[in-house]
Structures are given as structure tokens and as C-alpha cells.
Write an enzyme that holds these catalytic residues in place. Structure first.
Site, PDB file in Angstrom:
ATOM      1  N   ASP A  40      54.590  19.575 -55.355  1.00  0.00           N
ATOM      2  CA  ASP A  40      55.525  18.552 -54.868  1.00  0.00           C
ATOM      3  C   ASP A  40      56.633  18.329 -55.902  1.00  0.00           C
ATOM      4  O   ASP A  40      56.368  17.842 -57.001  1.00  0.00           O
ATOM      5  CB  ASP A  40      54.751  17.244 -54.622  1.00  0.00           C
ATOM      6  CG  ASP A  40      55.580  16.220 -53.876  1.00  0.00           C
ATOM      7  OD1 ASP A  40      56.767  16.475 -53.621  1.00  0.00           O
ATOM      8  OD2 ASP A  40      55.032  15.150 -53.546  1.00  0.00           O
ATOM      9  N   ASP A  41      57.839  18.694 -55.543  1.00  0.00           N
ATOM     10  CA  ASP A  41      59.010  18.509 -56.427  1.00  0.00           C
ATOM     11  C   ASP A  41      59.005  19.444 -57.636  1.00  0.00           C
ATOM     12  O   ASP A  41      59.651  19.163 -58.648  1.00  0.00           O
ATOM     13  CB  ASP A  41      59.137  17.057 -56.942  1.00  0.00           C
ATOM     14  CG  ASP A  41      59.453  16.050 -55.847  1.00  0.00           C
ATOM     15  OD1 ASP A  41      59.468  16.435 -54.660  1.00  0.00           O
ATOM     16  OD2 ASP A  41      59.698  14.876 -56.183  1.00  0.00           O
ATOM     17  N   CYS A  80      60.554  15.686 -49.067  1.00  0.00           N
ATOM     18  CA  CYS A  80      59.154  15.946 -48.676  1.00  0.00           C
ATOM     19  C   CYS A  80      58.882  16.049 -47.180  1.00  0.00           C
ATOM     20  O   CYS A  80      58.351  17.053 -46.698  1.00  0.00           O
ATOM     21  CB  CYS A  80      58.265  14.834 -49.229  1.00  0.00           C
ATOM     22  SG  CYS A  80      58.323  14.697 -51.013  1.00  0.00           S
ATOM     23  N   ARG A  84      57.660  19.471 -45.090  1.00  0.00           N
ATOM     24  CA  ARG A  84      56.264  19.658 -44.671  1.00  0.00           C
ATOM     25  C   ARG A  84      56.144  19.840 -43.160  1.00  0.00           C
ATOM     26  O   ARG A  84      55.306  20.622 -42.676  1.00  0.00           O
ATOM     27  CB  ARG A  84      55.428  18.457 -45.142  1.00  0.00           C
ATOM     28  CG  ARG A  84      55.212  18.502 -46.636  1.00  0.00           C
ATOM     29  CD  ARG A  84      55.043  17.134 -47.280  1.00  0.00           C
ATOM     30  NE  ARG A  84      55.380  17.236 -48.690  1.00  0.00           N
ATOM     31  CZ  ARG A  84      54.500  17.491 -49.662  1.00  0.00           C
ATOM     32  NH1 ARG A  84      53.223  17.587 -49.375  1.00  0.00           N
ATOM     33  NH2 ARG A  84      54.905  17.627 -50.904  1.00  0.00           N
ATOM     34  N   LYS A 137      48.491  15.771 -50.443  1.00  0.00           N
ATOM     35  CA  LYS A 137      49.498  14.876 -49.861  1.00  0.00           C
ATOM     36  C   LYS A 137      49.934  15.325 -48.475  1.00  0.00           C
ATOM     37  O   LYS A 137      50.306  16.474 -48.278  1.00  0.00           O
ATOM     38  CB  LYS A 137      50.707  14.833 -50.805  1.00  0.00           C
ATOM     39  CG  LYS A 137      51.945  14.164 -50.209  1.00  0.00           C
ATOM     40  CD  LYS A 137      53.048  14.083 -51.232  1.00  0.00           C
ATOM     41  CE  LYS A 137      54.397  13.850 -50.576  1.00  0.00           C
ATOM     42  NZ  LYS A 137      55.477  13.684 -51.556  1.00  0.00           N
ATOM     43  N   HIS A 139      52.138  13.160 -45.798  1.00  0.00           N
ATOM     44  CA  HIS A 139      53.522  12.697 -45.620  1.00  0.00           C
ATOM     45  C   HIS A 139      54.153  13.080 -44.273  1.00  0.00           C
ATOM     46  O   HIS A 139      55.364  13.300 -44.175  1.00  0.00           O
ATOM     47  CB  HIS A 139      54.425  13.180 -46.778  1.00  0.00           C
ATOM     48  CG  HIS A 139      55.453  12.140 -47.142  1.00  0.00           C
ATOM     49  ND1 HIS A 139      56.295  12.217 -48.233  1.00  0.00           N
ATOM     50  CD2 HIS A 139      55.764  10.964 -46.517  1.00  0.00           C
ATOM     51  CE1 HIS A 139      57.066  11.158 -48.277  1.00  0.00           C
ATOM     52  NE2 HIS A 139      56.763  10.385 -47.248  1.00  0.00           N
ATOM     53  N   SER A 162      53.781   9.887 -50.553  1.00  0.00           N
ATOM     54  CA  SER A 162      53.990  10.198 -51.973  1.00  0.00           C
ATOM     55  C   SER A 162      53.195   9.246 -52.863  1.00  0.00           C
ATOM     56  O   SER A 162      52.872   8.124 -52.463  1.00  0.00           O
ATOM     57  CB  SER A 162      55.476  10.103 -52.331  1.00  0.00           C
ATOM     58  OG  SER A 162      56.195  11.026 -51.558  1.00  0.00           O
ATOM     59  N   HIS A 247      55.329  15.271 -58.510  1.00  0.00           N
ATOM     60  CA  HIS A 247      56.139  14.140 -58.045  1.00  0.00           C
ATOM     61  C   HIS A 247      55.867  12.960 -58.982  1.00  0.00           C
ATOM     62  O   HIS A 247      54.713  12.718 -59.342  1.00  0.00           O
ATOM     63  CB  HIS A 247      55.718  13.803 -56.613  1.00  0.00           C
ATOM     64  CG  HIS A 247      56.598  12.842 -55.892  1.00  0.00           C
ATOM     65  ND1 HIS A 247      56.705  11.519 -56.264  1.00  0.00           N
ATOM     66  CD2 HIS A 247      57.418  12.999 -54.820  1.00  0.00           C
ATOM     67  CE1 HIS A 247      57.562  10.910 -55.447  1.00  0.00           C
ATOM     68  NE2 HIS A 247      58.004  11.785 -54.563  1.00  0.00           N
ATOM     69  N   ASP A 299      57.559  22.014 -52.201  1.00  0.00           N
ATOM     70  CA  ASP A 299      58.190  21.431 -51.003  1.00  0.00           C
ATOM     71  C   ASP A 299      59.691  21.224 -51.137  1.00  0.00           C
ATOM     72  O   ASP A 299      60.405  21.176 -50.148  1.00  0.00           O
ATOM     73  CB  ASP A 299      57.505  20.105 -50.637  1.00  0.00           C
ATOM     74  CG  ASP A 299      57.807  18.987 -51.628  1.00  0.00           C
ATOM     75  OD1 ASP A 299      58.024  19.267 -52.821  1.00  0.00           O
ATOM     76  OD2 ASP A 299      57.804  17.806 -51.213  1.00  0.00           O
ATOM     77  N   ASN A 300      60.143  21.041 -52.376  1.00  0.00           N
ATOM     78  CA  ASN A 300      61.594  20.859 -52.613  1.00  0.00           C
ATOM     79  C   ASN A 300      61.835  20.980 -54.114  1.00  0.00           C
ATOM     80  O   ASN A 300      60.890  21.053 -54.900  1.00  0.00           O
ATOM     81  CB  ASN A 300      62.113  19.508 -52.076  1.00  0.00           C
ATOM     82  CG  ASN A 300      61.344  18.310 -52.570  1.00  0.00           C
ATOM     83  OD1 ASN A 300      60.590  17.697 -51.831  1.00  0.00           O
ATOM     84  ND2 ASN A 300      61.498  17.972 -53.839  1.00  0.00           N
ATOM     85  N   LYS A 320      66.367  18.308 -56.038  1.00  0.00           N
ATOM     86  CA  LYS A 320      65.910  17.533 -54.872  1.00  0.00           C
ATOM     87  C   LYS A 320      67.079  16.770 -54.237  1.00  0.00           C
ATOM     88  O   LYS A 320      67.943  16.267 -54.963  1.00  0.00           O
ATOM     89  CB  LYS A 320      64.834  16.553 -55.354  1.00  0.00           C
ATOM     90  CG  LYS A 320      64.219  15.680 -54.285  1.00  0.00           C
ATOM     91  CD  LYS A 320      63.013  14.936 -54.829  1.00  0.00           C
ATOM     92  CE  LYS A 320      62.414  14.037 -53.759  1.00  0.00           C
ATOM     93  NZ  LYS A 320      61.106  13.491 -54.133  1.00  0.00           N
TER      94      LYS A 320
HETATM   95 MG    MG Z   1      58.695  16.601 -52.644  1.00  0.00          MG
END
Ligand code: MG
Length: 470
Positions: A40-41, A80, A84, A137, A139, A162, A247, A299-300, A320
């Protein structure tokens, strides 16, 4: 009686039938397991084999050496929730209402989520006998009707959104002196404590606790993932391991405190790398490595506003929230010993393509709805060119940029207008940092980009904005 008379022929036939049955059983069991490990991130530049000078990622590096690393691998959004939604459906998130003009992602006061009408990866794979598990996660909606267990996963352990989100949002603001403006710079980000965030930790559809010890998240996700692998090794399985880290707020277990030369952020990535090593080790120990495809991506891009508490996108511009490359081009590693030919792939691929690719390797047709998904199995298994030649970069409900082959254009913010203007054109192979605008020298290419944008937009049906539901 003739029927039971044993002859050489009948023994031979028995042998043939036996071999055929064994072969058939092997074929049935040959459906490969599939594991998606999703950070994540995490930025493109946050692993040593993408050039990070101080973060050590020996397990991702080994996975890369044994598998394929894609250097133009994209998530379908720079935040996010839509990222997803696209991964699990093979559709740009605007098609499922998971992109919004009003909100970037789902929040704890959202009433929306991924609609039941969407066909997801686990739903597709269940059709052909896969066990489906999710850890981490989600989301895509925290209300019961939107949870992973309602979208095809047999089991889920993790958090619904998150790790900086909670039901009592104002409390976080209060910790920062009552100002949302200080939200990004408050001391609690530098010295985070789990009790600052009343995030729910869930199993199935039950809340286990609020404000779980976040230093244990990466570790407990890994344990749950390995438990799932070991308890489903006799049938094909699909495991979606979506880490909550890196994240913010950043947490790592005691073993990784002050572990990395890259500081707290480095500690967090190195613990994720360690987790990757444990997952691959479990596959090897259980004799599953040769029958399991493992994908690692994010994811990003990195949350640059958090400075050293966020990652880096390496040579790419932005992070991001951006439709510059740093927002959506991610680490992309595919590992399947003996099946995937080790290589560095420069062709374009996306998390959108998991649906068609996993369908192909599981021996079934991808759902008709997965209109934005390309089957990458020819590249992964046969070394063919990637069928994906283009990518639309969404920012909320509109396309902000478009890549076709080596070239990428950015559109003005009002790209919904009948005649969108192109504000920049880059050759990403020559200029991955998007520094040198080629609109003049490549003027002959530009009308094709406008045409592709308009054709794409014509395929987008209006749907309910799930992120705006309150
Ligand atoms: Mg993310």
C-alpha cells in the site's frame, strides 16, 4: 467368465487406464495456485532492484531474478479504493462507481462500496474449484454487504480501510491541534502509537478489536497467509495478501526496529520483504513452488507529502494522487519457478490484467464484464509481446493522461469537454521522468490520442457514485 478373465491385454489396459487416470488427476490438480501480494503506497523506487540506495529487499530481488520484472507495470489509479476495485474486477473503477468526482477513496462514513453486480477475481476462480482467501486491507466498502466475504472470498482477516482511518475521525484531527491543515505534519505521524487510530481489525464479518497493535500487522498478516497456504495445499487456491504498510502511520515489529539504513520507512519495507521471503519459503517447503504464480505489486505510488515517511518513485515524476508515472507505475514482479521465463519486461501491463491472465492460466474464460483486462500469460509463459498497448490514467471520473506504446499525453483538467486539449506529450522510453514535452515534434501523433480518448469515453456508462454515498 470372460468378463473377469485376466489376459496380458487386460493388464495392459489396466496399466493404460491407470496412467490415464493419474494424468487426469495431475491435470485436475495442475490448476496453479495464485497469490497476489499487494503493498500500500509503496513507490516504484522502494526496492533495491529498482535502484533504492539503502532499502534492502533481498527476497524481492531474488523473486525478480527467478521471475519476470515488468518495468511498465501499472495500477489503475493513484489512490487506494479505485485501484483495488480495478484489480479485482478487470475494469477501470469508473465503470463500477468506485471513482468519484467528490471523493478520492471510501471513508469510514461512506455508505457505498463495490456493488454486488461486479464479478470479482475470487468469484471467477471459485467457479473452477479454487479456495479463496484474503488477508489485509480491503477498502472496497466496510458495511457488511460490501465485505470480502460478500465478494467471493471464503475467508478474510484484516482491516476494512486504511490504517489511518477510524470511525471517530475528529479524534485524529484533535491530536493535531484541532486543525485539519496540520493533519500531514502532526507529531503522531513521526512517533505513531496504535491507540491513535481506532481502526477495526476484522475476521470474516466480525470486529476482533479496535485500535489493534499496528506493529504486529505485517507479521500477523504473514502468519495468516501462511496458515491459509498450508491448510489449502491439496486444492488450488487464490490468496490476496494486501498489506496495510507502508501506508502511514508507519509501523513495524520489534525485530525490524532500526533495522534499515533508510530509517523508519526502510524498516517497514524490509519487513514486507521479509514477509515475501516467508511466503515463498512456505511454498517451497510445502512443495507448491512449481505450481504457484506469485505476483508482487503496489496499489499506488509513494505519498510524497510525508517526505521521509513516504517512499520514492525512483526516476519517475510525481507520486500518490498523480497521473504522472510515479502515481501509478509500480513494482511489478511475477514468479512461478519453471513456468515463467526470467526476464525484464519493458512492455505495458496492469493490475487490470489479472482477471484475463488468471482466467487463462486457470483454464477458463474471463468474465465478459472484464472489458479492460488483457491476458498477459503469453508474455509470462511464452515470451510473447504484451497484448496491452495502452493505458488510461484516471483522476476521479475523468481521464487525465493516456499512454500508447512509448508515448504518453496529458489532457487538460477539463478532459470531459468535446475537444480535450493535450497539455504535454512524452516519450516514456526516452524520458521516464516526463521532463521533455514533445508536442511540437510529435504533432502528427496527437489526433490519434484524442480519438482513442473519445472512443474510450463512449464505452463508459453512467453508474451510481459509490464513494459519494453517505
Ligand atoms: Mg494506497
Amino acid at each position: 467368465m470372460k468378463l473377469f478373465k485376466k489376459t496380458k491385454t487386460s493388464r495392459f489396459q489396466t496399466l493404460v487406464i491407470g496412467i490415464a487416470l493419474t494424468a487426469a488427476a495431475t491435470l485436475v490438480n495442475a490448476k496453479p495456485n495464485i497469490i497476489v501480494i499487494f503493498a500500500d503506497d509503496m513507490g516504484y523506487g522502494d526496492m533495491s532492484n529498482n535502484g533504492h540506495p539503502t532499502i534492502r529487499t533481498p527476497h524481492l530481488d531474488q523473486m525478480t531474478a527467478e521471475g519476470q520484472k515488468w518495468t511498465s507495470f501499472y495500477s489503475a489509479s493513484s489512490v487506494c479504493t479505485p485501484s483495488r476495485a480495478a484489480l479485482l474486477t478487470g475494469r477501470y473503477a469508473v465503470r463500477s462507481g468506485m471513482e468519484s468526482k467528490a471523493y478520492g477513496v471510501l471513508f469510514p462514513d461512506s455508505k457505498g462500496g463495490l456493488p454486488a453486480s461486479e464479478v470479482t477475481l475470487p468469484e471467477m476462480l471459485k467457479e473452477v474449484g479454487y479456495a479463496t482467501g484474503m488477508v489485509g486491507k480491503w477498502h472496497l466498502g466496510h458495511l457488511p454487504e460490501f465485505l470480502p466475504t460478500r465478494h467471493g472470498f471464503d475467508s478474510w482477516y484484516g482491516i476494512p480501510y486504511s490504517n489511518d482511518m477510524e470511525l471517530d475521525r475528529p479524534k485524529v484531527t484533535e491530536l493535531n491541534g484541532g486543525s485539519l491543515g496540520q493533519w500531514h505534519t502532526g507529531v503522531h505521524w513521526d512517533e505513531p502509537k496504535s491507540e491513535y487510530w481506532q481502526v477495526p481489525l476484522m475476521e470474516g464479518e466480525t470486529i476482533l478489536k479496535l485500535a489493534p497493535d499496528q506493529t504486529q500487522l505485517t507479521k500477523s498478516y504473514t502468519t495468516k497467509a501462511i496458515d491459509f497456504i498450508e491448510s489449502h495445499k491439496k486444492k488450488p487456491f487464490f490468496l490476496y495478501l494486501a498489506h496495510s504498510m507502508p501506508h502511514v502511520p508507519l509501523f513495524r515489529s520489534k525485530d525490524f526496529e532500526d533495522f534499515s539504513a533508510a530509517g523508519l520507512y526502510g524498516d517497514v519495507i524490509e519487513e514486507i520483504d521479509h514477509s515475501v521471503g516467508q511466503i515463498l519459503g512456505a511454498l517451497r517447503e510445502n512443495g507448491l513452488a512449481k505450481n504457484t504464480l506469485v505476483v508482487f505489486t503496489s496499489d499506488n505510488g509513494p505519498w510524497l507529502e510525508f517526505k521521509t515517511k513516504g517512499g520514492i518513485a525512483g526516476p519517475l515524476r510525481g507520486g500518490k494522487f498523480d497521473t504522472y508515472e510515479g502515481g501509478m507505475r509500480e513494482p511489478g514482479i511475477f514468479w512461478w519457478p519453471g513456468k515463467i521465463k526470467p526476464a525484464i519486461i519493458h512492455d505495458i501491463g496492469s493490475t487490470l490484467d489479472f482477471m484475463a491472465t488468471f482466467a487463462a492460466i486457470a483454464g477458463l474464460d474471463a468474465p465478459e464484464a472484464a472489458v479492460d483486462s488483457y491476458d498477459l500469460s503469453g508474455t509470462l509463459l511464452q515470451g510473447e509481446a504484451s497484448p496491452r498497448k495502452e493505458l488510461f490514467y484516471y483522476k476521479s471520473t475523468h481521464v487525465e493522461a493516456l499512454r500508447v506504446g512509448s508515448f504518453k499525453v496529458h489532457f487538460d483538467r477539463d478532459a470531459r469537454s468535446a475537444k480535450p486539449a493535450i497539455t504535454a506529450c512524452y516519450n516514456l522510453d526516452h524520458d521516464p521522468g516526463e521532463n521533455y514535452d514533445l508536442r511540437e515534434s510529435q504533432a502528427h501523433l496527437l489526433s490519434d490520442f484524442i480519438q482513442r480518448l473519445q472512443q474510450h469515453r463512449a464505452t463508459i456508462e453512467p453508474v451510481e457514485d459509490q464513494l459519494a454515498r453517505r
